[in-house]
Motif scaffolding. Structure first.
Motif, PDB file in Angstrom:
ATOM      1  N   ARG A  27     -75.656 -44.138  38.699  1.00 53.18           N
ATOM      2  CA  ARG A  27     -76.964 -44.036  37.923  1.00 53.18           C
ATOM      3  C   ARG A  27     -77.596 -43.015  38.182  1.00 53.18           C
ATOM      4  O   ARG A  27     -78.731 -42.927  37.454  1.00 53.18           O
ATOM      5  CB  ARG A  27     -77.563 -45.228  38.733  1.00 53.18           C
ATOM      6  CG  ARG A  27     -76.938 -46.478  37.909  1.00 53.18           C
ATOM      7  CD  ARG A  27     -77.168 -47.232  38.581  1.00 53.18           C
ATOM      8  NE  ARG A  27     -77.660 -47.840  39.382  1.00 53.18           N
ATOM      9  CZ  ARG A  27     -78.646 -48.710  39.917  1.00 53.18           C
ATOM     10  NH1 ARG A  27     -79.488 -49.543  39.426  1.00 53.18           N
ATOM     11  NH2 ARG A  27     -78.422 -48.742  41.242  1.00 53.18           N
ATOM     12  N   SER A  30     -77.803 -38.294  35.288  1.00 58.17           N
ATOM     13  CA  SER A  30     -78.777 -37.770  34.573  1.00 58.17           C
ATOM     14  C   SER A  30     -80.361 -36.947  35.455  1.00 58.17           C
ATOM     15  O   SER A  30     -80.496 -36.339  34.282  1.00 58.17           O
ATOM     16  CB  SER A  30     -79.518 -39.218  33.652  1.00 58.17           C
ATOM     17  OG  SER A  30     -80.186 -39.463  34.330  1.00 58.17           O
ATOM     18  N   SER A  54     -81.331 -31.970  33.029  1.00 64.02           N
ATOM     19  CA  SER A  54     -81.455 -32.022  31.486  1.00 64.02           C
ATOM     20  C   SER A  54     -80.368 -31.156  30.500  1.00 64.02           C
ATOM     21  O   SER A  54     -79.864 -31.126  29.680  1.00 64.02           O
ATOM     22  CB  SER A  54     -83.317 -31.443  31.077  1.00 64.02           C
ATOM     23  OG  SER A  54     -82.775 -30.171  30.589  1.00 64.02           O
ATOM     24  N   ARG A  72     -73.827 -30.031  29.953  1.00 66.76           N
ATOM     25  CA  ARG A  72     -73.287 -31.173  30.049  1.00 66.76           C
ATOM     26  C   ARG A  72     -73.668 -32.729  28.890  1.00 66.76           C
ATOM     27  O   ARG A  72     -74.379 -31.692  28.283  1.00 66.76           O
ATOM     28  CB  ARG A  72     -74.638 -31.403  31.732  1.00 66.76           C
ATOM     29  CG  ARG A  72     -75.558 -31.912  31.181  1.00 66.76           C
ATOM     30  CD  ARG A  72     -76.908 -31.822  32.497  1.00 66.76           C
ATOM     31  NE  ARG A  72     -76.408 -33.051  33.166  1.00 66.76           N
ATOM     32  CZ  ARG A  72     -76.482 -33.125  34.492  1.00 66.76           C
ATOM     33  NH1 ARG A  72     -77.351 -32.131  35.251  1.00 66.76           N
ATOM     34  NH2 ARG A  72     -76.606 -34.050  34.975  1.00 66.76           N
ATOM     35  N   ASP A  73     -72.894 -33.785  29.656  1.00 70.77           N
ATOM     36  CA  ASP A  73     -73.480 -34.480  28.587  1.00 70.77           C
ATOM     37  C   ASP A  73     -73.714 -36.375  29.213  1.00 70.77           C
ATOM     38  O   ASP A  73     -73.095 -36.642  29.808  1.00 70.77           O
ATOM     39  CB  ASP A  73     -72.071 -35.072  27.632  1.00 70.77           C
ATOM     40  CG  ASP A  73     -72.492 -36.495  26.320  1.00 70.77           C
ATOM     41  OD1 ASP A  73     -73.617 -37.171  26.595  1.00 70.77           O
ATOM     42  OD2 ASP A  73     -71.949 -36.769  25.730  1.00 70.77           O
ATOM     43  N   ASN A  74     -75.085 -36.087  29.195  1.00 70.76           N
ATOM     44  CA  ASN A  74     -75.857 -37.985  30.160  1.00 70.76           C
ATOM     45  C   ASN A  74     -75.342 -38.540  29.687  1.00 70.76           C
ATOM     46  O   ASN A  74     -75.155 -39.510  30.146  1.00 70.76           O
ATOM     47  CB  ASN A  74     -77.303 -37.155  30.177  1.00 70.76           C
ATOM     48  CG  ASN A  74     -77.910 -35.591  31.276  1.00 70.76           C
ATOM     49  OD1 ASN A  74     -76.548 -35.594  31.802  1.00 70.76           O
ATOM     50  ND2 ASN A  74     -78.812 -35.842  30.978  1.00 70.76           N
ATOM     51  N   ALA A  75     -74.771 -38.659  28.352  1.00 70.75           N
ATOM     52  CA  ALA A  75     -74.551 -40.254  28.034  1.00 70.75           C
ATOM     53  C   ALA A  75     -72.959 -40.407  28.416  1.00 70.75           C
ATOM     54  O   ALA A  75     -73.060 -41.371  28.316  1.00 70.75           O
ATOM     55  CB  ALA A  75     -74.083 -40.162  26.087  1.00 70.75           C
ATOM     56  N   ARG A  76     -72.173 -39.284  28.343  1.00 70.51           N
ATOM     57  CA  ARG A  76     -70.694 -39.964  28.993  1.00 70.51           C
ATOM     58  C   ARG A  76     -70.966 -39.434  31.005  1.00 70.51           C
ATOM     59  O   ARG A  76     -70.050 -39.339  31.324  1.00 70.51           O
ATOM     60  CB  ARG A  76     -70.572 -38.840  27.720  1.00 70.51           C
ATOM     61  CG  ARG A  76     -69.610 -38.835  27.002  1.00 70.51           C
ATOM     62  CD  ARG A  76     -68.669 -37.990  26.250  1.00 70.51           C
ATOM     63  NE  ARG A  76     -68.654 -38.306  24.785  1.00 70.51           N
ATOM     64  CZ  ARG A  76     -68.341 -39.108  23.913  1.00 70.51           C
ATOM     65  NH1 ARG A  76     -67.189 -39.297  24.930  1.00 70.51           N
ATOM     66  NH2 ARG A  76     -68.338 -39.383  22.980  1.00 70.51           N
ATOM     67  N   ASN A  77     -71.761 -38.752  31.706  1.00 67.22           N
ATOM     68  CA  ASN A  77     -71.900 -38.974  33.084  1.00 67.22           C
ATOM     69  C   ASN A  77     -70.675 -37.949  33.211  1.00 67.22           C
ATOM     70  O   ASN A  77     -69.570 -37.742  34.054  1.00 67.22           O
ATOM     71  CB  ASN A  77     -71.644 -39.928  34.194  1.00 67.22           C
ATOM     72  CG  ASN A  77     -72.506 -40.828  34.064  1.00 67.22           C
ATOM     73  OD1 ASN A  77     -73.823 -40.909  33.123  1.00 67.22           O
ATOM     74  ND2 ASN A  77     -72.471 -41.739  35.111  1.00 67.22           N
ATOM     75  N   THR A  78     -70.669 -36.689  32.112  1.00 64.99           N
ATOM     76  CA  THR A  78     -69.490 -35.499  31.698  1.00 64.99           C
ATOM     77  C   THR A  78     -70.413 -33.946  32.416  1.00 64.99           C
ATOM     78  O   THR A  78     -71.048 -33.782  31.490  1.00 64.99           O
ATOM     79  CB  THR A  78     -68.621 -35.950  31.341  1.00 64.99           C
ATOM     80  OG1 THR A  78     -68.402 -36.524  31.252  1.00 64.99           O
ATOM     81  CG2 THR A  78     -67.725 -34.509  31.440  1.00 64.99           C
TER      82      THR A  78
END
Length: 124
Positions: A27, A30, A54, A72-78
């Motif tokens: 968790r 992000s 961010s 980065r894509d925090n919605a995809r944790n990638t």
């Protein structure tokens, strides 16, 4: 705890491109700064690029500027590393790493979590 899994490595000809991905579990992704490092045979591990929590701030080692892009894509944790104009000197195992803090660091000791690495080989 954060687990990191890299993918996207492989064999490419000089001048080609690869896109590395690093999928994170946990968790705290992000709020964590992320980094890409690499280690070539017989050489020390070095920073490739870093990105803050961010995505608003990035860092690139001099030899990667203009060729590599970290995102980065925090919605995809990638987190991603787009590598263009590859040269044989880019051949290495590439590692994804996560800090416990949100700011970028260029020091590998400040990254708490590491992936298993993915091999990138650039042929001439």
């Amino acid at each position: 705890q954060v687990q990191l899994v890299e993918s996207g490595g492989g064999l490419v000809q000089a001048g080609g491109s690869l896109r590395l991905s690093c999928a994170a579990s946990g968790r705290t992704f992000s709020t964590s700064a992320m980094g890409w490092f690499r280690q070539a045979p017989g050489k020390e591990r070095e920073i490739v690029a870093g990105i803050n929590w961010s995505g608003g701030s990035t860092y690139y080692a001099d030899s990667m500027k203009g060729r590599f892009t970290i995102s980065r894509d925090n919605a995809r944790n990638t987190v991603y590393l787009q590598m263009n104009s590859l040269v044989p000197e880019d051949t290495a195992v590439y590692y994804c790493a996560a800090r416990r803090r949100g700011g970028i660091s260029t020091e590998s000791d400040e990254y708490a979590y590491w992936g298993q690495g993915t091999q990138v080989t650039v042929s001439s």
